[in-house]
Scaffold this active site. Structure first.
Site, short mmCIF file in Angstrom:
data_model
loop_
_atom_site.label_atom_id
_atom_site.label_comp_id
_atom_site.label_asym_id
_atom_site.label_seq_id
_atom_site.Cartn_x
_atom_site.Cartn_y
_atom_site.Cartn_z
N ASP A 13 42.67 45.97 39.37
CA ASP A 13 41.56 45.51 40.21
C ASP A 13 40.25 45.32 39.44
OD1 ASP A 13 43.33 45.65 42.34
OD2 ASP A 13 42.76 47.72 42.83
N LYS A 16 40.55 40.35 37.58
CA LYS A 16 41.32 39.37 36.80
C LYS A 16 41.38 38.00 37.48
CE LYS A 16 44.72 42.35 37.00
NZ LYS A 16 44.04 43.55 37.49
N GLY A 40 46.87 42.14 43.83
CA GLY A 40 46.02 41.43 44.79
C GLY A 40 44.85 40.90 43.99
N HIS A 41 44.84 39.60 43.73
CA HIS A 41 43.80 39.01 42.88
C HIS A 41 42.88 38.17 43.75
CE1 HIS A 41 46.52 39.41 39.06
NE2 HIS A 41 46.27 40.56 39.65
N GLN A 221 47.95 44.27 37.39
CA GLN A 221 47.70 45.69 37.18
C GLN A 221 46.77 45.89 35.96
OE1 GLN A 221 51.38 44.85 37.82
NE2 GLN A 221 50.45 44.82 39.82
P1 GDP Z 1 42.11 41.88 40.32
O1 GDP Z 1 43.28 42.52 40.96
O2 GDP Z 1 41.88 42.34 38.92
O3 GDP Z 1 42.11 40.38 40.41
O4 GDP Z 1 40.83 42.38 41.15
P2 GDP Z 1 40.72 42.52 42.76
O5 GDP Z 1 40.57 41.16 43.33
O6 GDP Z 1 41.79 43.38 43.29
O7 GDP Z 1 39.40 43.37 42.89
C1 GDP Z 1 38.19 42.92 42.40
C2 GDP Z 1 37.20 42.87 43.58
O8 GDP Z 1 35.88 42.78 43.10
C3 GDP Z 1 37.39 41.65 44.46
O9 GDP Z 1 37.03 41.98 45.76
C4 GDP Z 1 36.41 40.64 43.87
O10 GDP Z 1 35.99 39.67 44.81
C5 GDP Z 1 35.29 41.54 43.47
N1 GDP Z 1 34.51 41.13 42.28
C6 GDP Z 1 34.95 40.50 41.16
N2 GDP Z 1 33.95 40.42 40.26
C7 GDP Z 1 32.89 41.00 40.82
C8 GDP Z 1 31.54 41.25 40.38
O11 GDP Z 1 31.15 40.93 39.25
N3 GDP Z 1 30.72 41.90 41.25
C9 GDP Z 1 31.12 42.29 42.49
N4 GDP Z 1 30.24 42.92 43.25
N5 GDP Z 1 32.37 42.08 42.94
C10 GDP Z 1 33.24 41.45 42.11
P1 IMO Z 2 46.17 44.24 40.52
O1 IMO Z 2 46.96 43.18 39.81
C1 IMO Z 2 45.56 48.48 41.34
C2 IMO Z 2 49.15 50.99 41.49
C3 IMO Z 2 49.53 51.58 42.83
C4 IMO Z 2 50.23 52.86 42.36
C5 IMO Z 2 50.95 52.42 41.10
C6 IMO Z 2 52.41 52.06 41.30
O2 IMO Z 2 45.59 43.79 41.80
O3 IMO Z 2 45.17 44.83 39.58
P2 IMO Z 2 53.65 50.00 42.42
O4 IMO Z 2 53.57 49.42 43.79
O5 IMO Z 2 53.29 49.02 41.33
O6 IMO Z 2 54.95 50.68 42.14
O7 IMO Z 2 52.54 51.16 42.39
O8 IMO Z 2 50.24 51.29 40.63
N1 IMO Z 2 48.98 49.52 41.49
C7 IMO Z 2 47.81 48.90 41.43
N2 IMO Z 2 46.56 49.39 41.43
N3 IMO Z 2 45.77 47.15 41.21
C8 IMO Z 2 47.01 46.65 41.17
O9 IMO Z 2 47.27 45.35 40.91
C9 IMO Z 2 48.11 47.52 41.33
N4 IMO Z 2 49.45 47.36 41.37
C10 IMO Z 2 49.97 48.60 41.46
O10 IMO Z 2 48.40 51.84 43.61
O11 IMO Z 2 49.26 53.82 41.99
MG MG Z 3 43.77 43.67 42.65
#
Ligand code: GDP
Ligand code: IMO
Ligand code: MG
Length: 427
Positions: A13, A16, A40-41, A221
């Site tokens: 998270d 990416k 979840g991107h 991840q």
């Molecule tokens: P990913 O899994 O690495 O793609 O990241 P996620 O989407 O799960 O989580 C990142 C969260 O932070 C999302 O809700 C984005 O919209 C938000 N986000 C990304 N970059 C920034 C930033 O620079 N500032 C803030 N406040 N939110 C951001």
């Molecule tokens: P993105 O791509 C954050 C965590 C789960 C759990 C562990 C194992 O959005 O960054 P799994 O379902 O993969 O067997 O769970 O890994 N986990 C993540 N945490 N971002 C993710 O993906 C994750 N994918 C799995 O919360 O601790």
């Molecule tokens: Mg994510």
């Protein structure tokens, strides 16, 4: 041509999805190499917000080919939901997306096994996303998996054999699920995937490279969730590191070019497992509130803490990171001071190399405290506008991490991204 890789350096998270979208115009091909719908991107632009799980984050720009690589595990039902929702928003997915024949499929019984395994672990549960990731990769490694290419002929029989094997396991764990509805949706969804372009993606990518095309690999991840180098057993079941791009797409190590390592200006984690810099106080809560730190897939609260440079140095080493991308610095805009963990105290000894185990209790973070910048940075357009304290924070991080920070993200929107000419790049 070389393949560039973008991956998370913390516990996922990091942002990416946002950065892959921003960098996509520089590439011809964007490819996911591991993980599945546990990811979840999130992407935000022009007032819209999208969350992608299995589909690469390069689908919102123009003209790129997006590939779901062989290292990915795909749930046909969730894929269908995701694809149909994108098509409803007007995205011409079919012209852009290609799927490897070698992706392993997540069966309904894999999800049930994931839940049953977690229940059986009780208090020691991993806190998985419940998407069947562990059981699907287990079947892959134990040579029992079902690949997308296998479903092109007689897949109902192959499916039934896998399902029956899983049912034996589920029955042994005291579960007796009714599969009728789940199964029908799954079988229909497999037929749906057959309407997409299913390819030998390793050949496609290597041919693209020979033809002078550029490729960006999108990780899911983060490094601290890697099956080999993460905080085992509280990890995911795939190689989230640069090496995972080689095995998950069929590109040779000598084809890897830039490795973009992405991190938050602080640190978060969802699910169970050790987190040395976790904050249980008001500061942790303030980061969660300001950063909206709730899971994009499960909605779970993300645990929050200060940035951990011991873990980051380790992640940079394992991945061969050549450029760093710092996300969500705006979340710290109001803080009087900011802490960074530069070493651990392990049983009285100061340690800077990431240790074998980071179990809570035995690890105490050693912090350096830096002054906050106390400035709303979210509307800034260039590094010239950065406050002095923020420049000092970046300089401090670059010195500690010995790697240039070339992109800074100051908000969730595509536009809130600042490219930076790091002095380290010139060396
Ligand atoms: P990913 O899994 O690495 O793609 O990241 P996620 O989407 O799960 O989580 C990142 C969260 O932070 C999302 O809700 C984005 O919209 C938000 N986000 C990304 N970059 C920034 C930033 O620079 N500032 C803030 N406040 N939110 C951001
Ligand atoms: P993105 O791509 C954050 C965590 C789960 C759990 C562990 C194992 O959005 O960054 P799994 O379902 O993969 O067997 O769970 O890994 N986990 C993540 N945490 N971002 C993710 O993906 C994750 N994918 C799995 O919360 O601790
Ligand atoms: Mg994510």
């Amino acid at each position: 041509m070389k393949v560039d890789v973008l991956l998370g350096l913390q516990w996922g998270d990091e942002g990416k999805g946002k950065v892959v979208d921003v960098l996509t115009p520089r590439y011809d091909v964007v490819a996911r190499f591991q993980g599945g719908p546990n990811a979840g991107h999130t992407l935000e632009f022009e007032g819209h917000k999208y969350v992608l799980r299995s589909i690469p984050s390069g689908i919102f720009q123009h003209g790129q080919v997006n590939i779901i690589g062989n290292g990915v595990v795909l749930d046909p039902v969730l894929f269908r939901e995701e694809a149909e929702s994108l098509e409803r928003s007007g995205i011409d997915l079919r012209s852009m997306l290609k799927i490897s024949k070698k992706v392993h499929l997540i069966l309904p019984t894999h999800r049930l096994l994931d839940a049953a395994n977690e229940r059986a672990k009780g208090g020691a549960k991993i806190g998985t996303t419940g998407k069947g990731i562990g059981p699907t990769y287990t079947d892959k490694i134990s040579r029992n998996g079902l690949r997308l290419g296998d479903t092109l002929h007689n897949f109902r029989e192959k499916y039934a054999a896998a399902r029956n094997r899983h049912l034996v396991l589920l029955h042994a764990m005291g579960e007796d699920p009714d599969l009728t509805e789940l199964e029908q949706r799954w079988l229909d969804a497999v037929e749906y995937i057959h309407t997409f372009d299913i390819i030998d993606s390793e050949h496609y990518i290597n041919r693209a490279l020979r033809d002078g095309k550029s490729v960006l690999c999108e990780g899911a991840q983060g490094t601290m969730l890697d099956i080999d180098f993460g905080s085992y057993p509280f990890v995911t079941s795939s190689n989230t590191i640069t090496a995972g791009a080689c095995s998950g797409l069929g590109v040779a190590p000598n084809k890897i070019g830039e490795v973009y390592g992405i991190f938050k200006a602080y640190c978060t984690r969802v699910g169970s497992g050790p987190f040395p810099t976790e904050l249980f106080d008001e500061t942790g809560k303030a980061i969660r509130d300001k950063g909206h730190e709730y899971g994009a897939v499960t909605g779970r609260e993300r645990r929050c803490g200060w940035i951990d440079l011991v873990a980051l140095r380790y992640a940079i080493m394992i991945n061969g990171v050549s450029q760093l991308i710092m996300m969500k610095s705006d979340v710290l805009d109001d803080f009087d001071s900011i802490k960074a963990c530069v070493a651990y105290k392990v049983e009285g000894e100061t340690v800077t190399d990431f240790p074998y185990s980071i179990d809570e209790g035995s690890i105490e973070p050693i912090y350096v405290e830096l002054p906050g910048w106390k400035t709303d940075m979210t509307a800034m357009k260039s590094t010239d506008e950065f406050p002095k304290e923020f420049i000092d924070y970046i300089t401090f991080l670059e010195r500690e991490l010995m790697t240039p920070i070339t992109i800074v993200s100051i908000g969730p929107d595509r536009e809130q991204t600042i490219f930076r000419n790091s002095p380290l790049l010139k060396q």
